[in-house]
Scaffold this active site. Structure first.
Site, short mmCIF file in Angstrom:
data_model
loop_
_atom_site.label_atom_id
_atom_site.label_comp_id
_atom_site.label_asym_id
_atom_site.label_seq_id
_atom_site.Cartn_x
_atom_site.Cartn_y
_atom_site.Cartn_z
N HIS A 1 8.67 -5.63 -52.75
CA HIS A 1 9.32 -5.33 -54.04
C HIS A 1 8.73 -4.06 -54.67
CE1 HIS A 1 11.15 -6.67 -57.98
NE2 HIS A 1 10.23 -5.82 -58.41
N GLU A 2 7.43 -4.03 -54.80
CA GLU A 2 6.79 -2.88 -55.45
C GLU A 2 6.94 -1.62 -54.59
OE1 GLU A 2 6.16 -3.10 -58.44
OE2 GLU A 2 6.19 -5.29 -58.57
N HIS B 1 10.22 -0.08 -55.52
CA HIS B 1 10.14 0.75 -56.72
C HIS B 1 9.52 2.11 -56.36
CE1 HIS B 1 11.45 -1.99 -59.81
NE2 HIS B 1 10.49 -2.88 -59.60
N HIS C 1 11.98 4.40 -54.79
CA HIS C 1 12.88 4.92 -55.83
C HIS C 1 12.26 6.16 -56.48
CE1 HIS C 1 15.70 3.54 -59.39
NE2 HIS C 1 16.15 4.60 -58.78
ZN LIG Z 1 10.33 -4.92 -60.26
#
Ligand SMILES: [Zn+2]
Length: 455
Positions: A247-248, A251, A254
């Site tokens: 998940h991290e 990010h 992104h």
């Molecule tokens: Zn998040």
């Protein structure tokens, strides 16, 4: 509270604790929040009208991907219809256990965790300790890197010559397939006395200046609090921690793959109901058999995780999802209901809450995840008319991942579409337009419902 509700055999104590919990701020004493909540709701209506909106949700959502309260409600209603029958099925399943054990009572809200745990043990039989040897932290990290390499051709080069902010940091340089520089990545995975809890992505420097002669490349970090190595045993992650790592990392991508001119709009500077797409979408890969084969290797034997364990992880994702979805949706819809009022509330908030949720068909065995007198997200935090964003993002990430399922898990063309239209664009365009350009259509909630076993 949750471990107690899950494990305590004493039903009266479970009731006492849970009823105390759901009535916080609702005891007609000096800590009662009913009047304060009502005042907040009414002031927000006033504020929205001063700005020329019909209600507060319109004022908030204009800047979000959903755009209008109707659009958010449309999704919430669809999911509600799908989830509620499942929650009712879960009640029946638990009632069967109560009856079999000779309990002469009807399942109540304070019994849910206790009997759900029994269902979980009987039906899913998943032991995290059995899984952890396959999730050695460096293997998992390399799995996330391998995924970015397969999708986007990115290379990760260890850089021991770059200053660290803590000796525990790992530093990598990200390069494109052709060797050109993307940015610098700091990993800081373990807890320390001085460190805040949780996991997040942050940056020392955001990408900016794309298309100018002063392009700034990003310096990004992933900060986590993962299980530490103990003695000779390396850090072995739980399935939740594996998801968090991916998940991290999402990010971070992104931020890294941003190609924007202005710092203010680059990377993760997007609306709240869009920002979790790049992160959550990565979680979809981590327990896919093809992906596990790449990184989930036993830290002592190197053996790839056995298929029956993979199956167990996948099944466990469907456990208790009727409850989890309904409990969450009740809170989201309550939030949206308060913030679409166009006239000041006259009744007290608990009466309002009760009438609204009963009207939706909420069963008495489930309370809204947060009730009006302690709904911190909407009355004290920044999620007013925005609590729906969590499941909105869930629909986006599941639907986005479906694009890979429809082609192949590491399909380069789909990855390019995602990179060009989502990851590189920051907040420079309307997120729905960006999404449609990637997917060819607006997001569809089916993939999420199937993932949660609700369809
Ligand atoms: Zn998040």
């Amino acid at each position: 509270m949750l471990p107690f509700l899950q494990y305590a055999d004493n039903r009266d104590l479970r009731k006492e604790l849970y009823m105390g919990y759901v009535n916080r701020g609702n005891n007609n004493n000096e800590y009662d929040n009913k009047e304060i909540a009502k005042k907040l709701v009414n002031l927000r209506i006033e504020r929205a009208k001063l700005f020329g909106y019909n209600n507060y949700a319109e004022y908030v959502l204009e800047k979000n991907m959903a755009k209008t309260p109707e659009k958010a409600f449309e999704l919430l209603n669809k999911l509600w219809k799908a989830a509620l029958p499942n929650a009712k099925k879960e009640v029946k399943e638990m009632q069967k256990i109560i009856n079999k054990e000779g309990g002469k009572f009807k399942l109540a809200s304070w019994d849910w965790w206790y009997y759900a745990d029994k269902v979980k043990k009987a039906k899913y039989n998943l032991d995290e300790e059995e899984l952890k040897p396959y999730f050695e932290i460096n293997n998992v990290r390399d799995g996330a890197f391998a995924l970015a390499n397969k999708l986007y051709g990115i290379k990760f080069i260890p850089r021991n010559d770059i200053a660290k902010f803590n000796p525990e940091n790992q530093v990598f340089e990200l390069q494109e397939a052709d060797g050109s520089h993307i940015g610098i990545f700091y990993l800081d995975y373990h807890p320390r006395a001085s460190k805040r809890g949780g996991a997040w992505m942050s940056s020392f420097r955001k990408q900016s200046g794309f298309g100018t002669d002063k392009e700034v490349t990003p310096i990004i970090m992933n900060i986590c609090n993962f299980t530490k190595p103990v003695g000779d045993t390396p850090a072995l992650l739980t399935p939740d921690e594996v998801e968090t790592l991916f998940h991290e990392f999402g990010h971070a991508l992104h931020g890294f793959l941003s190609k924007c001119k202005y710092n203010y709009l680059s990377g993760t500077s997007v609306s709240r109901d869009f920002v979790e797409l790049p992160s959550q979408v990565m979680e979809n890969w981590c327990f896919e058999p093809e992906m596990l084969a790449i990184y989930a290797k036993h830290y002592q034997t190197g053996e790839v995780i056995p298929a029956e364990l993979v199956k167990k992880i996948q099944n466990a994702g469907k456990f208790n999802q009727g409850f989890a979805t309904v409990e969450y949706l009740a809170a989201s819809m309550l939030d949206m209901k308060y913030h679409t009022l166009t006239e000041p509330l006259t009744e007290d908030v608990m009466t309002f809450e009760k009438n609204y949720l009963e009207g939706l068909g909420l069963i008495p065995e489930i309370y809204s995840r947060y009730r009006s007198t302690y709904f911190n997200h909407i009355f004290a935090g920044g999620y007013s008319a925005g609590y729906y964003a969590y499941i909105w993002a869930g629909v986006l990430d599941s639907d986005a991942f479906q694009a890979f399922k429809e082609t192949s898990l590491f399909d380069k063309q789909t990855a390019k579409l995602f990179r060009d239209n989502v990851l590189s664009r920051g907040g420079t365009e309307d997120p729905m337009e960006l999404y449609k350009r990637f997917r060819g259509a607006e997001p569809n909630e089916d993939a999420l419902l199937i993932k949660r076993g609700l369809k």
